[in-house]
Design an enzyme around this catalytic site. Structure first.
Site, PDB file in Angstrom:
ATOM      1  NE  ARG A 164     -19.212 -23.898  35.419  1.00 30.00           N
ATOM      2  CZ  ARG A 164     -20.183 -23.309  36.145  1.00 30.00           C
ATOM      3  NH1 ARG A 164     -21.206 -22.535  35.640  1.00 30.00           N
ATOM      4  NH2 ARG A 164     -20.488 -23.543  37.337  1.00 30.00           N
ATOM      5  CB  SER A 236     -15.789 -28.516  38.347  1.00 31.26           C
ATOM      6  OG  SER A 236     -16.160 -27.730  39.673  1.00 31.26           O
ATOM      7  CD  GLU A 334     -17.054 -26.658  34.576  1.00 31.30           C
ATOM      8  OE1 GLU A 334     -16.426 -25.636  34.893  1.00 31.30           O
ATOM      9  OE2 GLU A 334     -17.689 -27.469  35.140  1.00 31.30           O
TER      10      GLU A 334
END
Length: 338
Positions: A164, A236, A334
């Site tokens: 990520r 998420s 995130e």
């Protein structure tokens, strides 16, 4: 074509639907618009470029300018059997591109099916799911470099992709590169990636088409994750932490066994944030107008579209504190906070 709207409500262009306004919202549909837009900015004005807004939390009003690309187009630019290079406009929805690839029996991005967001943002975030990441297929990223005042092409290795993460998210380049297209390398050769347990269990034999994998991925996602168009969320909310051997042992000692999910990776052990959050009793809990999704505790939702940024931040802090207190692990969001 460039369109401009003043005092714009951002909840209409973010999947979390949290109220926040920006001073000006600009959309454009060709790469050449980018330097022109930048040339019109006042000195020291705050400037933010967004995609579909699926990974953002505006914590307050944004007084500056928010820009969004409507650059479309999916074009095969090179064929070298069985491989195909495909150039995709940054404003294309990632899932539309994946559908296009599956229609042509091209493998490489099918495991990313159903992820909300646009192609440009996928290259920034290095989106991933079910054992695959965007960087597995990315060959080049085409962008406008604000420092060089010119268009540039970055190879995949130049982007320094990680979990990520990419160079586009680093402080020294944050906001410097405005992506206008991404080139992916796909293949017509049978290449299913179904090692991820939840995906592997969907097949009794090896899938012969990327469409089969796409459909399985979407079914698994729908069984766990809310549709942001129905139940607003930013996807998420937390990254899966990578922990040390000492932290892992602490969790083993706390739980009394080592049967919980954990995976050896470079730098330590990856443990699902969803498991940690669930073990702290957060699944399905509501706090005011925000809640933890009842099927996937990694997702914070805005179920009635009434939540404020403050409520989201308070819930985030409570979750982080409880996981830290119980397991000694600090969760990192995130979702990008603006």
């Amino acid at each position: 074509m460039i369109t401009t709207r003043q005092n714009f409500e951002l909840s209409s262009v973010t999947t979390f639907a949290i109220p926040a306004k920006c001073g000006c919202y600009i959309e454009y549909d060709c790469p050449e618009d980018i330097p022109f837009i930048l040339s019109t900015l006042r000195p020291n004005v705050d400037f933010l470029h967004i995609g579909e807004g699926s990974n953002l939390l505006f914590t307050s009003d944004f007084p500056g300018i928010v820009a969004h690309s409507r650059i479309k187009g999916i074009e095969i630019v090179e064929e070298d059997y069985p491989f195909v290079k495909v150039k995709v406009g940054a404003g294309e929805k990632m899932d539309d591109f994946i559908r296009w690839a599956c229609d042509r029996e091209l493998w490489g991005v099918e495991n990313l099916s159903g992820i909300p967001g646009e192609v440009g943002a996928s290259a920034v975030q290095n989106v991933g799911a079910y054992g695959s990441e965007a960087s597995d297929a990315i060959v080049e990223v085409n962008a406008y470099d604000r420092e060089k005042d010119d268009f540039v092409t970055l190879r995949c290795e130049d982007c320094h992709y990680g979990y990520r993460d990419s160079i586009f998210k680093r402080p020294e380049l944050r906001g410097c590169m405005i992506i206008h297209s991404v080139v992916y390398k796909l293949t017509s050769m049978l290449s299913p990636n179904i090692d991820y347990p939840a995906l592997k269990s969907c097949f009794s034999t090896l899938p012969s088409s990327p469409w089969q994998v796409r459909e399985a991925v979407i079914n698994v996602r729908n069984s766990k994750l809310p549709d942001p168009s129905v139940t607003p969320s930013a996807g998420s909310f937390f990254k899966n932490p990578v922990i040390t051997q000492e932290q892992l042992q602490h969790i083993i000692d706390t739980t009394g066994n080592d049967s919980f999910p954990h995976f050896k990776v470079e730098g330590g052990w990856k443990i699902p944030a969803a498991w940690l959050i669930d073990q702290c009793g957060w699944k399905g809990r509501q706090a005011g107008n925000v809640a933890v999704w009842h099927l996937q505790p990694l997702v914070i939702v805005n179920p009635e579209r009434k939540a404020t940024a403050t409520e989201v931040l308070d819930l985030e802090k409570s979750i982080v504190n409880s996981v830290k207190q119980k397991y000694g692990v600090t969760l990192i969001p995130e979702v990008e906070h603006i």
